[in-house]
Design a protein around this motif. Structure first.
Motif, mmCIF file in Angstrom:
data_model
loop_
_atom_site.group_PDB
_atom_site.id
_atom_site.type_symbol
_atom_site.label_atom_id
_atom_site.label_comp_id
_atom_site.label_asym_id
_atom_site.label_seq_id
_atom_site.Cartn_x
_atom_site.Cartn_y
_atom_site.Cartn_z
ATOM 1 N N ASP A 112 0.823 -1.210 0.000
ATOM 2 C CA ASP A 112 0.000 0.000 0.000
ATOM 3 C C ASP A 112 0.854 1.256 0.000
ATOM 4 O O ASP A 112 0.530 2.239 -0.668
ATOM 5 C CB ASP A 112 -0.945 0.001 1.205
ATOM 6 N N GLU B 64 -6.287 -4.813 -10.001
ATOM 7 C CA GLU B 64 -7.659 -4.756 -10.521
ATOM 8 C C GLU B 64 -8.580 -4.073 -9.518
ATOM 9 O O GLU B 64 -9.403 -3.219 -9.892
ATOM 10 C CB GLU B 64 -8.173 -6.162 -10.843
ATOM 11 N N ARG B 65 -8.475 -4.443 -8.244
ATOM 12 C CA ARG B 65 -9.356 -3.885 -7.225
ATOM 13 C C ARG B 65 -9.134 -2.387 -7.026
ATOM 14 O O ARG B 65 -10.051 -1.667 -6.643
ATOM 15 C CB ARG B 65 -9.171 -4.629 -5.898
ATOM 16 N N ARG B 66 -7.916 -1.920 -7.285
ATOM 17 C CA ARG B 66 -7.604 -0.503 -7.094
ATOM 18 C C ARG B 66 -7.684 0.316 -8.379
ATOM 19 O O ARG B 66 -7.419 1.513 -8.367
ATOM 20 C CB ARG B 66 -6.213 -0.368 -6.462
ATOM 21 N N GLY B 67 -8.013 -0.331 -9.480
ATOM 22 C CA GLY B 67 -8.139 0.387 -10.732
ATOM 23 C C GLY B 67 -6.829 0.920 -11.266
ATOM 24 O O GLY B 67 -6.807 1.924 -11.985
ATOM 25 N N ASP C 42 -5.015 -9.322 -8.783
ATOM 26 C CA ASP C 42 -6.181 -8.935 -7.993
ATOM 27 C C ASP C 42 -5.968 -7.576 -7.323
ATOM 28 O O ASP C 42 -6.885 -6.738 -7.287
ATOM 29 C CB ASP C 42 -6.470 -10.005 -6.935
ATOM 30 N N TYR C 43 -4.764 -7.341 -6.817
ATOM 31 C CA TYR C 43 -4.450 -6.084 -6.126
ATOM 32 C C TYR C 43 -4.664 -4.888 -7.040
ATOM 33 O O TYR C 43 -5.336 -3.913 -6.673
ATOM 34 C CB TYR C 43 -3.000 -6.120 -5.626
#
Length: 201
Positions: free
Chosen positions: A102, A131-134, A128-129
């Motif tokens: 982060d 993708e979830r944060r755009g 996934d990291y």
């Protein structure tokens, strides 16, 4: 780190643009190697020797010659032919160091997710990291001895990627090949940002 200006940027004046990007992926996939290959400065590394404490935690089956691991980050810098300066941060690959992600991701405009097709599942968490944060990202399929040939479509299907995410083969030990990966990412970021601006009107 966003406020730090490189020597190259300073030499070009205020018009020089700097971009922060990440290089992510599983343990031993080549993140440190890519950063070291492309950096025009001596890269910063935070590698420590693998010890007996990592037995049963770090799977070195496919990378038996690996003796060190990144515990915080790698950092390098490269100036592209158009004058764009990239600050390149390599993330740690093991689960126990993910608390660093982060902080490293703050201000990052995009990412390269390196994959080893022998251990494709190792990159699921990275995909996934972002993708979830755009965060725009591309897939770099690093070449490893003993890895079978897989088409881009097979890799895309296995990772359940949308059609607009680039998949590119690479040998991160080769500077020009590694640079091509970063250029592909920058082009993808520009297309993504342009698309978002168009939608906003």
């Amino acid at each position: 780190m966003e406020s730090v200006r490189s020597d190259a940027a300073a030499a070009q004046g205020d018009s020089a643009l700097t971009v922060k990007i990440l290089v992510a992926g599983g343990f031993g996939v080549g993140k440190t190697t890519l950063v070291s290959a492309v950096s025009e400065i001596r890269p910063l590394r935070t590698e420590e020797a693998l010890t007996e404490k990592s037995i049963g935690i770090d799977d070195t089956t496919a990378v038996a010659s690996k003796t060190t691991t990144t515990v915080a980050m790698d950092f390098g810098r490269i100036t592209l032919p158009n004058g764009l300066v990239l600050f390149v941060f390599g993330t740690p690959g093991q689960d126990r160091f993910w608390f660093m992600w982060d902080e490293l991701a703050k201000g990052a405009l995009g990412a390269v997710v390196l994959v080893d097709t022998r251990r494709l599942a190792d990159c699921f968490a990275s995909v996934d990291y972002f993708e979830r944060r755009g965060v725009p990202f591309i897939i770099g399929v690093n070449r490893f001895d003993g890895a079978g040939h897989h088409s881009h479509e097979q890799v895309r299907d296995a990772l359940d990627l949308s059609p607009d995410i680039p998949v590119i083969n690479c040998d991160v030990r080769d500077r020009e090949d590694a640079k091509r990966v970063l250029i592909t990412l920058v082009e993808h970021i520009m297309r993504t940002m342009s698309g978002r601006q168009t939608v906003s009107y």
